[in-house]
Design a protein around this motif. Structure first.
Motif, PDB file in Angstrom:
ATOM      1  N   ALA A  84      14.988  -5.840  24.664  1.00 43.97           N
ATOM      2  CA  ALA A  84      15.633  -4.945  25.629  1.00 43.97           C
ATOM      3  C   ALA A  84      14.744  -4.787  26.862  1.00 43.97           C
ATOM      4  N   ARG A  85      13.444  -4.657  26.658  1.00 45.21           N
ATOM      5  CA  ARG A  85      12.524  -4.491  27.764  1.00 45.21           C
ATOM      6  C   ARG A  85      12.474  -5.761  28.628  1.00 45.21           C
ATOM      7  N   ARG A  86      12.491  -6.905  27.939  1.00 47.24           N
ATOM      8  CA  ARG A  86      12.505  -8.173  28.667  1.00 47.24           C
ATOM      9  C   ARG A  86      13.720  -8.263  29.590  1.00 47.24           C
ATOM     10  N   GLN A  87      14.873  -7.812  29.058  1.00 48.23           N
ATOM     11  CA  GLN A  87      16.093  -7.864  29.871  1.00 48.23           C
ATOM     12  C   GLN A  87      16.002  -6.891  31.054  1.00 48.23           C
ATOM     13  N   ASP A  88      15.375  -5.738  30.819  1.00 49.98           N
ATOM     14  CA  ASP A  88      15.163  -4.784  31.920  1.00 49.98           C
ATOM     15  C   ASP A  88      14.293  -5.410  33.008  1.00 49.98           C
ATOM     16  N   THR A  99       7.111  -8.573  44.828  1.00 50.81           N
ATOM     17  CA  THR A  99       5.745  -8.215  44.444  1.00 50.81           C
ATOM     18  C   THR A  99       5.801  -7.446  43.130  1.00 50.81           C
ATOM     19  N   LEU A 100       4.675  -7.414  42.431  1.00 49.43           N
ATOM     20  CA  LEU A 100       4.589  -6.634  41.194  1.00 49.43           C
ATOM     21  C   LEU A 100       4.949  -5.183  41.481  1.00 49.43           C
ATOM     22  N   ARG A 101       4.471  -4.680  42.596  1.00 45.27           N
ATOM     23  CA  ARG A 101       4.722  -3.290  42.944  1.00 45.27           C
ATOM     24  C   ARG A 101       6.229  -3.017  43.114  1.00 45.27           C
ATOM     25  N   ALA A 102       6.914  -3.944  43.804  1.00 42.57           N
ATOM     26  CA  ALA A 102       8.357  -3.745  44.023  1.00 42.57           C
ATOM     27  C   ALA A 102       9.121  -3.807  42.701  1.00 42.57           C
ATOM     28  N   VAL A 103       8.730  -4.735  41.826  1.00 40.09           N
ATOM     29  CA  VAL A 103       9.420  -4.847  40.533  1.00 40.09           C
ATOM     30  C   VAL A 103       9.140  -3.600  39.698  1.00 40.09           C
ATOM     31  N   ALA A 104       7.888  -3.129  39.721  1.00 40.22           N
ATOM     32  CA  ALA A 104       7.527  -1.928  38.965  1.00 40.22           C
ATOM     33  C   ALA A 104       8.354  -0.736  39.446  1.00 40.22           C
ATOM     34  N   ALA A 117       8.449   1.667  36.286  1.00 42.74           N
ATOM     35  CA  ALA A 117       7.280   1.472  35.414  1.00 42.74           C
ATOM     36  C   ALA A 117       6.023   1.394  36.272  1.00 42.74           C
ATOM     37  N   THR A 118       4.880   1.295  35.639  1.00 37.00           N
ATOM     38  CA  THR A 118       3.631   1.155  36.384  1.00 37.00           C
ATOM     39  C   THR A 118       3.386  -0.324  36.683  1.00 37.00           C
ATOM     40  N   THR A 119       2.619  -0.565  37.744  1.00 39.99           N
ATOM     41  CA  THR A 119       2.246  -1.942  38.046  1.00 39.99           C
ATOM     42  C   THR A 119       1.427  -2.504  36.883  1.00 39.99           C
ATOM     43  N   GLY A 120       0.635  -1.644  36.250  1.00 47.90           N
ATOM     44  CA  GLY A 120      -0.173  -2.060  35.098  1.00 47.90           C
ATOM     45  C   GLY A 120       0.684  -2.671  33.999  1.00 47.90           C
TER      46      GLY A 120
END
Lengths: 197, 197
Positions: free
Chosen positions: A10-14, A32-37, A42-45
């Protein structure tokens, strides 16, 4: 409580949905990681578990684009009399989903053109697309629906026409409504049917 | 020794050439102060005098693209009987210079599509391009060289065809040699002349 395999999936699909959404609104330049987060809430981490580098994120995004393209609904995926018109309609941004998908494709050209391996891969994909169109041109010529002429040339021209129409429609959706796109395509096919292939 | 105005202008031209070279080989995705500095054989520090931010560099690059496009040699810039064919040939990547220029244009679509102001600006530019083509279609119809039909529709279709051919040729220059591009264009125009506009 330990995470189950279902949670993980489920998380992968999110994550996939968030990557897609960022690409469809901001393009590869804004991926960017930031935009996806932010999209995922979620956090960038957390994202770095999935994508340790920007390169990994871009590779994932390109895979996602290919998967979504392969699995999208098509007008003539079946065995019946697949037509050139259906195949070209399938390319055009006539629905919101097809618009997003085309937006992401066009956006990926920048990265693809500056990476020799990716550029070769794209050239192969477009060659395969032309080959599929060519088969439909041959069938249409056999049915007498298209004028005679080198089917590879007709296929290459038709692919050019459709790709360019995609670009125009993405930049100017008010001028290039779905209805106008279909009219332009039908005029194009009428000219092919009428004569000089 | 104080720098002269001539030095300053020469340096500006070097910077422009370096920005152009980076865009033509790496696209907008690869356009960084570091890449331009390396191309110029200068320090990144020097470059920040010209471009304090990445945004300033991108804005400069877009201006440069527009200037180079406006000032490029054209087949029919004069007053004579400008033809639709000449205008479309001017778009295609038939020379190394035109290939670089098209490469930069296609690469800029990613950034342009994700920036509403830029996207509006691009839509306007393409609309102006279609308007110029439309005028040539009208002239060709009056000379009896093209079949009757809505000239705006013919212009939109021709622009789509040319843009899509640009994309194909950039990804696959071996298949889409200049000769083949011209053949495809001439077939396209022959179909327009023959009938269904």
């Amino acid at each position: 409580m330990p995470r189950t395999k279902g949670d993980h999936e489920a998380r992968r699909q999110d994550v996939s949905a968030a990557v897609w959404q960022v690409m469809a609104t901001r393009g590869f330049a804004g991926l960017t990681l930031r935009a996806v987060a932010a999209e995922l809430g979620a956090t960038t981490g957390l994202l770095t578990h999935y994508f340790p580098t920007k390169r990994a994120l871009v590779a994932y995004a390109l895979d996602l684009l290919e998967q979504r393209t392969l699995s999208r609904p098509r007008r003539s995926a079946g065995r019946g009399p697949a037509t050139l018109r259906d195949a070209l309609l399938d390319i055009l941004p006539l629905t919101p989903e097809a618009t997003d998908s085309n937006r992401v494709w066009v956006s990926s050209w920048d990265a693809a053109l500056s990476d020799p391996a990716l550029s070769t891969d794209y050239a192969r994909k477009y060659a395969e697309g032309r080959e599929r169109l060519r088969a439909r041109v041959v069938a249409a010529q056999e049915r007498g629906e298209l004028a005679p002429g080198d089917p590879a040339q007709v296929a290459a021209a038709a692919q050019s026409f459709a790709l360019g129409l995609v670009v125009q429609a993405l930049f100017d959706p008010v001028t290039f409504t779905p209805q106008r796109q279909v009219e332009l395509l039908d005029d194009y096919l009428a000219a092919l049917a009428a004569g000089a292939g």
